[in-house]
Scaffold this motif. Sequence first.
Motif, PDB file in Angstrom:
ATOM      1  N   ALA A 296      -8.314  -6.776   2.717  1.00  0.00           N
ATOM      2  CA  ALA A 296      -8.148  -7.385   1.392  1.00  0.00           C
ATOM      3  C   ALA A 296      -6.785  -8.069   1.328  1.00  0.00           C
ATOM      4  CB  ALA A 296      -8.265  -6.332   0.303  1.00  0.00           C
ATOM      5  N   ASP A 297      -6.719  -9.137   0.554  1.00  0.00           N
ATOM      6  CA  ASP A 297      -5.483  -9.911   0.412  1.00  0.00           C
ATOM      7  C   ASP A 297      -4.369  -9.032  -0.155  1.00  0.00           C
ATOM      8  OD1 ASP A 297      -3.657 -11.981   0.283  1.00  0.00           O
ATOM      9  OD2 ASP A 297      -4.450 -12.772  -1.603  1.00  0.00           O
ATOM     10  N   GLN A 298      -3.248  -8.960   0.538  1.00  0.00           N
ATOM     11  CA  GLN A 298      -2.114  -8.123   0.136  1.00  0.00           C
ATOM     12  C   GLN A 298      -0.960  -8.966  -0.407  1.00  0.00           C
ATOM     13  OE1 GLN A 298      -2.093  -4.540   0.535  1.00  0.00           O
ATOM     14  NE2 GLN A 298      -4.252  -4.884   0.925  1.00  0.00           N
ATOM     15  N   HIS A 299      -1.167 -10.265  -0.609  1.00  0.00           N
ATOM     16  CA  HIS A 299      -0.078 -11.137  -1.052  1.00  0.00           C
ATOM     17  C   HIS A 299       0.274 -10.933  -2.523  1.00  0.00           C
ATOM     18  CE1 HIS A 299      -1.243 -13.243   2.669  1.00  0.00           C
ATOM     19  NE2 HIS A 299       0.059 -13.455   2.746  1.00  0.00           N
ATOM     20  N   VAL A 300      -0.717 -10.761  -3.357  1.00  0.00           N
ATOM     21  CA  VAL A 300      -0.464 -10.607  -4.789  1.00  0.00           C
ATOM     22  C   VAL A 300      -0.063  -9.166  -5.109  1.00  0.00           C
ATOM     23  CG1 VAL A 300      -1.488 -10.772  -7.088  1.00  0.00           C
ATOM     24  CG2 VAL A 300      -2.057 -12.466  -5.346  1.00  0.00           C
ATOM     25  N   VAL A 301      -0.835  -8.219  -4.618  1.00  0.00           N
ATOM     26  CA  VAL A 301      -0.560  -6.799  -4.848  1.00  0.00           C
ATOM     27  C   VAL A 301      -0.664  -6.086  -3.510  1.00  0.00           C
ATOM     28  CG1 VAL A 301      -1.378  -4.704  -5.986  1.00  0.00           C
ATOM     29  CG2 VAL A 301      -1.489  -6.864  -7.188  1.00  0.00           C
ATOM     30  N   ASN A 302       0.352  -5.308  -3.196  1.00  0.00           N
ATOM     31  CA  ASN A 302       0.325  -4.524  -1.973  1.00  0.00           C
ATOM     32  C   ASN A 302      -0.512  -3.281  -2.236  1.00  0.00           C
ATOM     33  OD1 ASN A 302       0.771  -2.864   0.209  1.00  0.00           O
ATOM     34  ND2 ASN A 302       2.942  -3.353   0.357  1.00  0.00           N
ATOM     35  N   GLY A 303      -1.752  -3.299  -1.781  1.00  0.00           N
ATOM     36  CA  GLY A 303      -2.676  -2.206  -2.037  1.00  0.00           C
ATOM     37  C   GLY A 303      -2.236  -0.898  -1.416  1.00  0.00           C
ATOM     38  N   LEU A 304      -1.626  -0.953  -0.229  1.00  0.00           N
ATOM     39  CA  LEU A 304      -1.200   0.275   0.427  1.00  0.00           C
ATOM     40  C   LEU A 304      -0.010   0.898  -0.297  1.00  0.00           C
ATOM     41  CD1 LEU A 304      -1.618  -0.800   4.152  1.00  0.00           C
ATOM     42  CD2 LEU A 304      -3.183   0.520   2.731  1.00  0.00           C
ATOM     43  N   GLY A 305       0.917   0.081  -0.736  1.00  0.00           N
ATOM     44  CA  GLY A 305       2.049   0.604  -1.508  1.00  0.00           C
ATOM     45  C   GLY A 305       1.605   1.179  -2.843  1.00  0.00           C
ATOM     46  N   THR A 306       0.666   0.503  -3.480  1.00  0.00           N
ATOM     47  CA  THR A 306       0.124   1.000  -4.740  1.00  0.00           C
ATOM     48  C   THR A 306      -0.629   2.314  -4.509  1.00  0.00           C
ATOM     49  OG1 THR A 306      -0.080  -1.282  -5.518  1.00  0.00           O
ATOM     50  CG2 THR A 306      -1.312   0.384  -6.735  1.00  0.00           C
TER      51      THR A 306
END
Length: 126
Positions: free
Chosen positions: A21-31
């Motif tokens: 998934a695109d991680q440019h707008v929201v960092n899913g792993l950090g979230t």
Amino acid sequence: MQGTTALVIAAVLVVRGFAGADQHVVNGLGTAVWFVLIGGGVLAAGCALVAGKRWGRGLGVFTQLLLLPVAWYLTGGSHQPMFGIPIAIVALTVLALLFSPPTLRWVAGSGHRGPANATKPGPESR
């Protein structure tokens, strides 16, 4: 319930992150890490309340007070009442339960589970 929900969201974010998934707008792993930390704390507080430990109540109240502005934003600012209204209902219900008379009586006690001993002079040890 809320702690478990946060951990499920974290798992979904991790799966999405590893699936590309695109991680440019929201960092899913950090979230996901944030959801694990917060969700784990809320889940621990809920388990503590179920086990009869009073310390979970403070974290429970704090969590509900933080969820109310989130629900307000989702309902009004974000125009997503299908998420905001259920969150508000759950948060208000949990707050009402955490401040109900039986809960306040339970919190006021100091752990003595039996009836008070009226024959014993002096201050109560419970």
